[in-house]
Design a protein around this motif. Structure first.
Motif, PDB file in Angstrom:
ATOM      1  N   PHE A 140       0.868  -1.336   0.074  1.00 41.23           N
ATOM      2  CA  PHE A 140       0.245   0.049   0.049  1.00 41.23           C
ATOM      3  C   PHE A 140       0.837   1.380  -0.075  1.00 41.23           C
ATOM      4  N   HIS A 141       2.054   1.335   0.773  1.00 40.03           N
ATOM      5  CA  HIS A 141       2.794   2.366   0.882  1.00 40.03           C
ATOM      6  C   HIS A 141       3.456   2.523  -0.603  1.00 40.03           C
ATOM      7  N   ASN A 142       4.077   1.718  -0.948  1.00 40.52           N
ATOM      8  CA  ASN A 142       4.703   2.049  -2.212  1.00 40.52           C
ATOM      9  C   ASN A 142       3.805   2.383  -3.521  1.00 40.52           C
ATOM     10  N   ILE A 143       2.561   1.718  -3.316  1.00 43.04           N
ATOM     11  CA  ILE A 143       1.613   2.104  -4.550  1.00 43.04           C
ATOM     12  C   ILE A 143       1.394   3.546  -4.445  1.00 43.04           C
ATOM     13  N   ALA A 144       0.977   3.680  -3.183  1.00 40.40           N
ATOM     14  CA  ALA A 144       0.883   5.207  -2.546  1.00 40.40           C
ATOM     15  C   ALA A 144       1.785   6.123  -3.149  1.00 40.40           C
ATOM     16  N   ARG A 145       3.155   6.108  -2.934  1.00 44.71           N
ATOM     17  CA  ARG A 145       4.123   6.483  -3.277  1.00 44.71           C
ATOM     18  C   ARG A 145       4.059   6.881  -4.701  1.00 44.71           C
ATOM     19  N   ASN A 146       4.193   5.843  -5.630  1.00 43.53           N
ATOM     20  CA  ASN A 146       4.184   5.984  -7.116  1.00 43.53           C
ATOM     21  C   ASN A 146       2.849   6.633  -7.692  1.00 43.53           C
ATOM     22  N   MET A 147       1.716   6.627  -6.871  1.00 44.31           N
ATOM     23  CA  MET A 147       0.794   7.133  -7.305  1.00 44.31           C
ATOM     24  C   MET A 147       0.815   8.612  -7.112  1.00 44.31           C
ATOM     25  N   ALA A 183       2.864  14.094   1.649  1.00 44.87           N
ATOM     26  CA  ALA A 183       1.268  14.108   2.266  1.00 44.87           C
ATOM     27  C   ALA A 183       0.614  13.429   1.592  1.00 44.87           C
ATOM     28  N   ALA A 184       0.699  13.166   0.455  1.00 43.58           N
ATOM     29  CA  ALA A 184      -0.193  12.570  -0.314  1.00 43.58           C
ATOM     30  C   ALA A 184      -0.099  10.974  -0.225  1.00 43.58           C
ATOM     31  N   THR A 185       1.312  10.456  -0.135  1.00 43.55           N
ATOM     32  CA  THR A 185       1.659   9.260   0.104  1.00 43.55           C
ATOM     33  C   THR A 185       1.238   8.716   1.639  1.00 43.55           C
ATOM     34  N   VAL A 186       1.625   9.243   2.513  1.00 45.94           N
ATOM     35  CA  VAL A 186       1.116   8.972   3.636  1.00 45.94           C
ATOM     36  C   VAL A 186      -0.394   8.812   3.931  1.00 45.94           C
ATOM     37  N   SER A 187      -1.186   9.863   3.701  1.00 43.65           N
ATOM     38  CA  SER A 187      -2.496  10.006   3.463  1.00 43.65           C
ATOM     39  C   SER A 187      -3.085   8.605   2.947  1.00 43.65           C
ATOM     40  N   THR A 188      -2.610   8.436   1.653  1.00 46.63           N
ATOM     41  CA  THR A 188      -3.180   7.302   0.904  1.00 46.63           C
ATOM     42  C   THR A 188      -3.021   6.133   1.528  1.00 46.63           C
ATOM     43  N   ALA A 189      -1.985   5.893   1.902  1.00 46.45           N
ATOM     44  CA  ALA A 189      -1.328   4.558   2.566  1.00 46.45           C
ATOM     45  C   ALA A 189      -2.225   4.415   3.836  1.00 46.45           C
ATOM     46  N   TYR A 190      -2.593   5.350   4.868  1.00 49.38           N
ATOM     47  CA  TYR A 190      -3.213   5.292   5.857  1.00 49.38           C
ATOM     48  C   TYR A 190      -4.571   5.012   5.493  1.00 49.38           C
ATOM     49  N   LEU A 198      -5.804  -3.097   8.905  1.00 42.91           N
ATOM     50  CA  LEU A 198      -4.633  -3.091   9.461  1.00 42.91           C
ATOM     51  C   LEU A 198      -4.560  -2.355  10.679  1.00 42.91           C
ATOM     52  N   ASP A 199      -3.516  -2.497  11.663  1.00 46.13           N
ATOM     53  CA  ASP A 199      -3.416  -1.825  12.785  1.00 46.13           C
ATOM     54  C   ASP A 199      -2.301  -0.541  12.217  1.00 46.13           C
ATOM     55  N   THR A 200      -3.257   0.497  12.184  1.00 46.89           N
ATOM     56  CA  THR A 200      -2.335   1.821  11.792  1.00 46.89           C
ATOM     57  C   THR A 200      -1.433   2.223  12.546  1.00 46.89           C
ATOM     58  N   ASP A 201      -1.562   2.041  14.064  1.00 46.80           N
ATOM     59  CA  ASP A 201      -0.542   2.678  15.267  1.00 46.80           C
ATOM     60  C   ASP A 201       0.559   1.859  15.004  1.00 46.80           C
ATOM     61  N   LYS A 202       0.626   0.712  14.230  1.00 44.66           N
ATOM     62  CA  LYS A 202       1.930  -0.191  14.314  1.00 44.66           C
ATOM     63  C   LYS A 202       2.761   0.548  13.045  1.00 44.66           C
TER      64      LYS A 202
END
Length: 289
Positions: A140-147, A183-190, A198-202
Motif C-alpha cells: 500500500f505504501h509503495n503504490i501510494a508513493r508511485n501514485m 503528504a499524499a503518500t502517507v494519507s493514501t497509505a493510511y 490493518l493496525d495503523t498505530d503499528k
C-alpha cells in the motif's frame, strides 16, 4: 440573508480548514474517505462535516426504490453541494442508519477484508499496480508513493496555482513537490490500511503526517484531499472485485466438497446395502441346500 446552499458552502470551507489543523481531524476524515470511497472529495468532506460515522449513503430514491428500504420519518438528510448549473444547489443523501427494512429489503454490500483475502489481494496488487512487496502494508505504501508522484507530474500546474496564500507558497519547486508527495503518500497509505483493518498505530507515527500541516487553506486541503480520494478509490475498487471473486470461489469450492461428501456417503451406503442383500442371499441359499 445567506441561502441554505451558501450556509453549507461555508460549512465546507470551515471544515476543510480544520481538517489539517490536527492529526485527529485528518485521520478521522481519511477514515470517512475509506468507508465512502465511491464519493468524491467534496462529497466526502460534507459527509464528514455532518455525519462522520456514516457507513453507507444514498439518495432517498435509491433506498426506497432499488434497495426497498424506507427512510425513517424525521431523519435529517446529509446535504451535499451540487455545483452543476448556474447556481449552487443542494442534494441530500441518507445513511443506512436512517433507513428501515421492508419485506425483501436489500442491504448494501460493504466488504471487510479477512485474513484469507490477503494473499489474493497481494496477487492482484502485483498484477494491477506492479508491486513486488510480500505484505499489504509495504505494498500500500509503495503504490501510494508511485501514485502520488504521478499525480504531481500530471497536475503540477494546478498545484502551483492552488498553493497561493498557504504555507507551501514560500517553498521552492523541489520542496513543493516533496511536501505534496509525502503528504499524499502517507494519507493514501493510511486510508488503505485503515479501511482494510490493518493496525495503523503499528505503521504510522505523528511525525509521518507533519507534511499535511502545510496544507492550511481550503484550496490546498481540497488539492490534497482530491488526490487521496482519487488514488485510494482506484485501489479500493480492485480490492472489492478481488474479495467478491475470492468469496465466490470459496463458495463454489465448498459446494463441490459438500456435494462430493454427499455422493461419497450415498455410494458407501449403496455398497453396504448390496453387501447385506448378498449376505442374505448366500445365507438363504445355504439353508435351502
Amino acid at each position: 440573508m445567506p441561502s441554505k446552499a451558501q450556509v453549507y458552502a461555508q460549512l465546507a470551507e470551515e471544515t476543510a480548514k480544520r481538517l489539517t489543523s490536527s492529526l485527529e481531524d485528518w485521520t478521522g476524515f481519511l477514515t470517512t474517505v475509506g468507508r465512502l470511497y465511491r464519493y468524491n472529495y467534496h462529497e466526502q468532506l460534507m459527509i464528514y462535516a455532518q455525519r462522520p460515522d456514516a457507513t453507507a449513503c444514498a439518495e432517498y430514491e435509491l433506498w426506497n426504490n432499488k434497495m426497498n428500504r424506507y427512510v425513517r420519518r424525521g431523519s435529517k438528510g446529509i446535504a451535499l453541494l451540487d455545483p452543476t448549473g448556474d447556481t449552487l444547489k443542494l442534494r441530500y443523501v441518507f445513511d443506512i442508519s436512517d433507513t428501515g427494512t421492508r419485506e425483501n429489503s436489500r442491504y448494501p454490500y460493504l466488504w471487510n477484508m479477512q485474513e484469507y483475502h490477503k494473499e489474493p489481494i497481494l496477487e492482484m496488487l502485483k498484477d494491477k499496480f506492479e508491486t513486488v512487496d510480500n505484505n499489504l502494508a509495504d505494498a500500500f505504501h509503495n503504490i501510494a508513493r508511485n501514485m502520488s508522484k504521478e499525480y504531481y507530474d500530471n497536475n503540477k500546474g494546478d498545484i502551483h496555482y492552488l498553493i497561493e496564500n498557504s504555507f507551501l507558497d514560500e517553498y521552492d519547486e523541489d520542496n513543493i513537490q516533496k511536501a505534496f508527495e509525502d503528504a499524499a503518500t502517507v494519507s493514501t497509505a493510511y486510508t488503505l490500511m485503515k479501511r482494510c483493518g490493518l493496525d495503523t498505530d503499528k505503521y504510522f507515527e505523528h511525525e509521518d503526517f507533519l507534511p499535511i500541516f502545510d496544507f492550511n487553506t481550503a484550496d490546498t486541503v481540497a488539492l490534497l484531499g482530491t488526490a487521496v480520494s482519487e488514488q485510494s478509490e482506484q485501489i479500493f475498487r480492485e480490492i472489492a472485485v478481488t474479495i467478491i471473486e475470492t468469496e465466490r470461489e470459496r463458495s463454489e469450492e465448498y459446494e463441490r466438497n459438500h456435494l462430493q461428501q454427499e455422493r461419497g456417503l450415498s455410494d458407501t451406503q449403496h455398497q453396504v446395502d448390496r453387501a447385506d442383500e448378498q449376505g442374505e442371499a448366500d445365507s438363504t441359499g445355504q439353508i435351502r441346500q
